[in-house]
Design a protein around this motif. Structure first.
Motif, PDB file in Angstrom:
ATOM      1  N   THR A  62       0.835  -1.203   0.000  1.00  0.00           N
ATOM      2  CA  THR A  62       0.000   0.000   0.000  1.00  0.00           C
ATOM      3  C   THR A  62       0.875   1.261   0.000  1.00  0.00           C
ATOM      4  OG1 THR A  62      -0.276  -0.063   2.406  1.00  0.00           O
ATOM      5  CG2 THR A  62      -1.966  -1.168   1.087  1.00  0.00           C
ATOM      6  N   ASP A 116       3.157   9.306   2.504  1.00  0.00           N
ATOM      7  CA  ASP A 116       2.393   8.205   3.102  1.00  0.00           C
ATOM      8  C   ASP A 116       3.294   7.056   3.579  1.00  0.00           C
ATOM      9  OD1 ASP A 116      -0.098   9.370   3.095  1.00  0.00           O
ATOM     10  OD2 ASP A 116      -0.651   8.610   1.119  1.00  0.00           O
ATOM     11  N   GLY A 124       2.179   3.604   3.929  1.00  0.00           N
ATOM     12  CA  GLY A 124       1.567   2.291   3.751  1.00  0.00           C
ATOM     13  C   GLY A 124       2.640   1.214   3.853  1.00  0.00           C
ATOM     14  N   ASP A 181      -4.396   2.153   5.179  1.00  0.00           N
ATOM     15  CA  ASP A 181      -3.466   1.792   4.091  1.00  0.00           C
ATOM     16  C   ASP A 181      -2.412   2.874   3.867  1.00  0.00           C
ATOM     17  OD1 ASP A 181      -5.910   3.072   3.346  1.00  0.00           O
ATOM     18  OD2 ASP A 181      -5.499   2.735   1.215  1.00  0.00           O
ATOM     19  N   HIS A 182      -2.472   3.975   4.631  1.00  0.00           N
ATOM     20  CA  HIS A 182      -1.502   5.064   4.480  1.00  0.00           C
ATOM     21  C   HIS A 182      -0.615   5.243   5.723  1.00  0.00           C
ATOM     22  CE1 HIS A 182      -3.420   6.302   0.679  1.00  0.00           C
ATOM     23  NE2 HIS A 182      -4.409   5.628   1.228  1.00  0.00           N
TER      24      HIS A 182
END
Ligand SMILES: [Zn+2]
Ligand SMILES: [Zn+2]
Length: 279
Positions: free
Chosen positions: A23, A38, A40, A69-70
């Motif tokens: 992710t 991010d 992920g 997911d981040h």
């Protein structure tokens, strides 16, 4: 400026994908400075890459939003465990720094994880990324803009060395719904990384549950937006966990009917801008 994709999948990580199962996590580097977009699951491999370079490490991290997911990869980001590492971390919105610290801490609390955030020895500084407020760091100018997504999300325009990269994940866009703010953010980007999670049939509910209002775009919308804002190239991002490699490639093929310079974002893919592109 150089961009490198470490995580391109959305929602949840998958295995067995050549395009990429991790992710969201994207690295942007210029003149020895590093941004991380991010955290992920892709950030684990970015951490390994940074460990090979060796300490001390410094990075500025920008979070689009705090959906799992981040943020989920952060406990596996090895450089964060070293006292020699310095991380400046921006969370989205007013109190974004506090919210980010709280989310990163909570996901490591019992019974979710064996060790707490406080065990990380790196120097972490938390700040807030605000709609329309440009942050300058090293050679980068980073501008966040609010985009439509449940509980909100920031898209980032990153400019350095005379080039621009836009990271717009987790956004439900269509060419006829672009607000002036979002249009300006995307305008003429040298590389535009856009959410393209669904096919039009999935979005409308012709296949499966209708996805309107879930905060993601189709690859056709992404391509039409890229054309409308006169981007130079488009990278389809946040691939659906249910999509295999063939489907992701087919979606890119279809998107090319609307905007030719389209490709799926792939794990490991690097984009070089300007003079470096010819190296
Ligand atoms: Zn997401
Ligand atoms: Zn999200």
């Amino acid at each position: 400026m150089e961009v490198r994709f470490f995580g391109v999948r959305g929602s949840i990580a998958v295995s067995g994908s050549r395009i990429g199962g991790n992710t969201a996590c994207v690295e942007v580097t210029s003149q020895g400075h590093r941004l991380i977009l991010d955290a992920g699951t892709g950030i684990r491999a970015l951490g390994e890459h940074m460990m090979k370079e060796g300490p001390p490490q410094k990075a500025t991290m920008f979070f689009s939003h705090l959906h799992w997911d981040h943020v989920q990869g952060f406990p596996f980001f090895t450089p964060a465990y070293l006292a020699s590492t310095e991380l400046t971390m921006y969370g989205p919105g007013a109190n974004g720094g506090q919210a980010l610290e709280s989310v990163l801490s909570k996901q490591m609390e019992p019974p979710h994880f064996p060790v707490p955030l406080s065990i990380l020895r790196s120097k972490m500084t938390f700040g807030s990324a605000l709609h329309g407020k440009t942050i300058e760091t090293g050679p980068f100018r980073v501008t966040p803009i609010d985009v439509p997504h449940p509980q909100g999300c920031l898209a980032y325009r990153i400019e350095a060395d005379g080039h621009s990269f836009v990271y717009a994940t987790d956004v439900e866009l269509a060419r006829d719904q672009l607000t002036p703010d979002v249009g300006r953010l995307l305008e003429g980007a040298d590389a535009l990384c856009l959410d393209a999670q669904y096919t039009p049939d999935e979005y409308s509910g012709k296949i499966g549950i209708p996805k309107k209002g879930w905060g993601h775009s189709t690859m056709v919308d992404a391509a039409q937006v890229a054309k409308a804002v006169d981007a130079k190239r488009l990278l389809l991002f946040h691939h659906d966990p249910a999509h295999n490699d063939d489907l992701v490639e087919n979606m890119a093929e279809e998107a090319r009917n609307h905007f030719f310079a389209t490709e799926p974002a792939r794990e490991g893919k690097r984009i070089l801008f300007g003079a470096a592109a010819n190296a």
